[in-house]
Design a protein around this motif. Structure first.
Motif, short mmCIF file in Angstrom:
data_model
loop_
_atom_site.label_atom_id
_atom_site.label_comp_id
_atom_site.label_asym_id
_atom_site.label_seq_id
_atom_site.Cartn_x
_atom_site.Cartn_y
_atom_site.Cartn_z
N GLN A 25 0.87 -1.19 0.00
CA GLN A 25 0.00 0.00 0.00
C GLN A 25 0.90 1.23 0.00
OE1 GLN A 25 -2.80 0.48 3.34
NE2 GLN A 25 -4.22 1.43 1.89
N ASP A 26 0.68 2.09 -0.96
CA ASP A 26 1.55 3.26 -1.07
C ASP A 26 1.44 4.15 0.16
OD1 ASP A 26 3.28 4.69 -3.23
OD2 ASP A 26 2.09 6.27 -2.27
N LEU A 27 2.56 4.80 0.49
CA LEU A 27 2.59 5.66 1.68
C LEU A 27 1.56 6.80 1.60
CD1 LEU A 27 4.16 5.91 4.34
CD2 LEU A 27 5.67 7.53 3.19
N ALA A 28 1.31 7.29 0.37
CA ALA A 28 0.32 8.38 0.23
C ALA A 28 -1.05 7.92 0.71
CB ALA A 28 0.25 8.82 -1.24
N SER A 29 -1.42 6.68 0.42
CA SER A 29 -2.70 6.14 0.89
C SER A 29 -2.71 6.03 2.40
CB SER A 29 -2.94 4.74 0.31
OG SER A 29 -3.10 4.82 -1.07
N VAL A 30 -1.58 5.64 2.96
CA VAL A 30 -1.48 5.54 4.42
C VAL A 30 -1.69 6.93 5.04
CG1 VAL A 30 0.10 5.05 6.34
CG2 VAL A 30 0.00 3.50 4.36
N TYR A 31 -1.06 7.95 4.45
CA TYR A 31 -1.25 9.32 4.96
C TYR A 31 -2.72 9.74 4.90
CZ TYR A 31 3.70 10.62 5.45
OH TYR A 31 4.99 10.72 5.87
N ALA A 32 -3.40 9.35 3.81
CA ALA A 32 -4.82 9.74 3.67
C ALA A 32 -5.63 9.17 4.83
CB ALA A 32 -5.36 9.24 2.33
N VAL A 33 -5.38 7.90 5.16
CA VAL A 33 -6.16 7.28 6.24
C VAL A 33 -5.73 7.80 7.61
CG1 VAL A 33 -6.88 5.09 7.28
CG2 VAL A 33 -6.55 5.24 4.81
N LEU A 34 -4.43 8.03 7.79
CA LEU A 34 -3.97 8.60 9.07
C LEU A 34 -4.63 9.96 9.31
CD1 LEU A 34 -0.11 7.87 9.16
CD2 LEU A 34 -1.84 6.93 10.69
N SER A 35 -4.87 10.70 8.22
CA SER A 35 -5.47 12.03 8.34
C SER A 35 -6.87 11.97 8.94
CB SER A 35 -5.55 12.71 6.97
OG SER A 35 -4.26 12.84 6.43
N LEU A 36 -7.53 10.82 8.78
CA LEU A 36 -8.90 10.66 9.30
C LEU A 36 -8.89 10.40 10.82
CD1 LEU A 36 -11.82 10.44 8.04
CD2 LEU A 36 -11.52 7.96 8.16
N LYS A 37 -7.74 9.98 11.33
CA LYS A 37 -7.60 9.64 12.77
C LYS A 37 -8.71 8.70 13.24
CE LYS A 37 -5.17 13.83 14.26
NZ LYS A 37 -4.93 14.62 13.11
N PRO A 38 -8.85 7.53 12.64
CA PRO A 38 -9.92 6.62 13.07
C PRO A 38 -9.66 6.10 14.48
CG PRO A 38 -8.85 5.88 11.03
CD PRO A 38 -7.99 6.95 11.61
N GLU A 39 -10.72 6.04 15.28
CA GLU A 39 -10.57 5.57 16.67
C GLU A 39 -11.65 4.56 17.00
OE1 GLU A 39 -10.60 9.01 19.16
OE2 GLU A 39 -8.78 9.78 18.20
N PRO A 40 -11.36 3.66 17.96
CA PRO A 40 -12.39 2.71 18.38
C PRO A 40 -13.65 3.47 18.77
CG PRO A 40 -10.29 2.17 19.43
CD PRO A 40 -10.07 3.46 18.71
N GLY A 41 -14.78 2.95 18.36
CA GLY A 41 -16.06 3.58 18.72
C GLY A 41 -16.54 4.58 17.68
N ASP A 42 -15.70 5.01 16.76
CA ASP A 42 -16.13 5.97 15.72
C ASP A 42 -17.16 5.34 14.78
OD1 ASP A 42 -14.55 8.12 16.40
OD2 ASP A 42 -12.96 7.70 14.95
N ARG A 43 -18.06 6.20 14.26
CA ARG A 43 -18.92 5.78 13.15
C ARG A 43 -18.34 6.43 11.89
NH1 ARG A 43 -24.07 8.52 15.38
NH2 ARG A 43 -22.39 10.00 15.75
N ILE A 44 -17.86 5.58 10.96
CA ILE A 44 -17.09 6.10 9.82
C ILE A 44 -17.71 5.62 8.50
CG2 ILE A 44 -14.82 6.03 8.68
CD1 ILE A 44 -13.58 5.56 11.47
N VAL A 45 -17.79 6.54 7.53
CA VAL A 45 -18.23 6.11 6.20
C VAL A 45 -17.10 6.39 5.20
CG1 VAL A 45 -19.45 8.31 5.68
CG2 VAL A 45 -20.09 6.22 4.47
N ASP A 46 -16.81 5.39 4.36
CA ASP A 46 -15.83 5.56 3.28
C ASP A 46 -16.65 5.64 1.99
OD1 ASP A 46 -13.90 5.38 1.36
OD2 ASP A 46 -12.77 3.76 2.33
N LEU A 47 -16.64 6.80 1.34
CA LEU A 47 -17.62 7.07 0.28
C LEU A 47 -17.18 6.69 -1.13
CD1 LEU A 47 -18.85 10.45 1.74
CD2 LEU A 47 -20.24 8.39 1.45
N ALA A 48 -15.91 6.34 -1.32
CA ALA A 48 -15.43 5.84 -2.62
C ALA A 48 -14.42 4.76 -2.25
CB ALA A 48 -14.80 6.97 -3.44
#
Ligand SMILES: C[S@@+](CC[C@H](N)C(=O)[O-])C[C@H]1O[C@@H](n2cnc3c(N)ncnc32)[C@H](O)[C@@H]1O
Length: 417
Positions: free
Chosen positions: A220-243
């Motif tokens: 997985q390219d590092l740029a994709s990792v940065y994109a997800v890190l930017s979201l700061k996902p945490e346990p208990g979050d309700r998250i939608v990935d739209l694409a």
């Protein structure tokens, strides 16, 4: 079965033709040519050479015109052999004999052509396009935003292959995964992201590494990792990935939330949704994600805490992975994509208070201008990201010469409610 250098050149010429004249991606072109070829023990060398020849297409085309008076695919493939075979083929005698044969009827010496390229320095757009083999439109776009010296570093770095692996902590912890990896490969851990490792060398192609086959490590390219890190996902979050499809970033969202977030993954494409379900199951994120096929521009549903929008785009930032992008950057599609991106982002902000917007594009029309067009507060989400286009910090960018990654734009936006 053994192959000959003449056969290698003929094969490469066919792939170049399919990419440069018919607009296919490298993998499609390679598979198409391979299907009509006689069986060989391994097509690995043919693939690597085809990739390299497509990556260096504009330089080789220029050289071919000087050496052979033609810039057709066959001449381009011959020019590859003259300039690049030394770096990729181990049989020195074979290379030098075939090279001599090709040069017998050449109209110029290879060194003279290299000097001619250097003499173009006074015209940076043409020089950079030929020397580093990028479509003139890519070079012109970058030169309109960045100083020429920086563009040169970027283009040079974009011709290298960076293979990043993400340790999949849904399957194994980092230490255990590193042990499995290090038995077969040399890796370098990212200084600030402990689960991201750069593959420096390996005994076998990445997809055959034990850790990759067991989904303990995922390319997985590092740029994709940065994109997800930017979201700061945490346990208990309700998250939608739209694409979301094929689900690479969704599965990292699940990983970072330790499998304890409520995640909905949406994509418009039926085929890609099917692939995503399979991938999520394989990487151990199947139970953590609800998959939905829908048009995310129209999705009306319950509210989420966070939304990820890895929007459809020109992919003009994907040149480190897909060399055909360097020949056909399809920048003219940007207005169409930009419209879809704005519609998607507007709806994302209806669905969640915090949105991360990401695109694999070098164009501000798909990045800074999209986040600037909606009613929200966009910002650069991570210190590590660059802001070289100087657009007031509405987002950050990754680049091959800075991050050793694809070129992405990433922004975090807060809905103004
Ligand atoms: C850049 S790709 C996503 C890659 C994915 N995030 C990953 O990391 O594996 C963009 C995706 O957007 C999807 N797409 C395009 N238009 C869409 C729409 N209107 N609604 C939902 N998905 C859409 C495409 O099918 C494609 O899968």
């Amino acid at each position: 079965m053994k192959w000959t250098p003449g056969e290698l050149v003929a094969f490469t010429a066919r792939v170049i033709y399919e990419v440069a004249e018919r607009g296919l991606t490298l993998d499609y072109a390679f598979q198409k040519v391979k299907r009509g070829w006689r069986p060989l023990d391994s097509f690995k060398v043919f693939y690597d050479v085809s990739f390299d020849a497509v990556r260096h297409y504009f330089f080789l085309k220029f050289a071919a015109s000087r050496l052979f008076g033609s810039s057709g695919a066959k001449a381009v493939a011959k020019a590859w052999f003259i300039y690049k075979a030394d770096q990729m083929l181990y049989n020195r005698d074979m290379v030098s004999r075939f090279r001599k044969r090709l040069l017998k009827r050449a109209l110029a010496a290879p060194g003279d052509v290299l000097r001619e390229v250097e003499s173009l320095r006074g015209d940076p757009a043409r020089y950079l396009s030929i020397k580093y083999s990028y479509h003139p439109k890519i070079v012109a776009t970058l030169l309109s935003h960045l100083p020429a010296e920086e563009v040169e570093k970027l283009l040079d770095a974009g011709n290298k292959t960076w293979i990043w692996l993400r340790i999949n902590t849904l399957k194994a912890d980092v230490d255990k995964a590193l042990k499995i990896l290090e038995a077969e490969a040399e890796v370098e851990t990212h200084p600030r992201i402990p689960f991201a490792v750069l593959l420096k060398s390996s005994k076998r192609p990445v997809q055959y590494l034990e850790a990759v086959r067991r989904f303990v490590a995922i390319p997985q390219d590092l740029a994709s990792v940065y994109a997800v890190l930017s979201l700061k996902p945490e346990p208990g979050d309700r998250i939608v990935d739209l694409a979301a499809a094929p689900g690479m970033k969704t599965s990292l969202v699940a990983q970072l939330a330790e499998g304890r977030a409520k995640i909905v993954a949406v994509d418009l494409s039926q085929k890609r949704v099917a692939r995503m379900k399979q991938l999520l199951r394989r990487v151990g994120a199947g139970d953590a994600v609800e998959v939905v096929r829908s048009d995310s521009r129209k999705l009306k549903t319950r509210l989420f805490d966070k939304a990820l929008l890895d929007a459809p785009c020109t992919s003009s930032g994907a040149f480190t992975k897909e060399p055909a992008v360097k020949i056909y950057p399809r920048l003219e599609d940007a207005p169409r994509y930009s419209r879809i991106q704005r519609e998607l982002l507007k709806n994302a902000l209806e669905l969640a208070g915090e949105v991360v917007y990401a695109v694999c594009s070098i164009l501000p029309e798909e990045g800074e201008e999209v986040v600037g067009s909606v009613e929200a507060a966009p910002e650069k989400p991570l210190e590590d990201l660059a802001d070289p286009y100087g657009r007031g910090g509405v987002g950050g960018r990754t680049f091959p010469h800075i991050h050793r990654s694809e070129a992405f734009f990433i922004s975090r936006l807060r809905a103004l409610r």
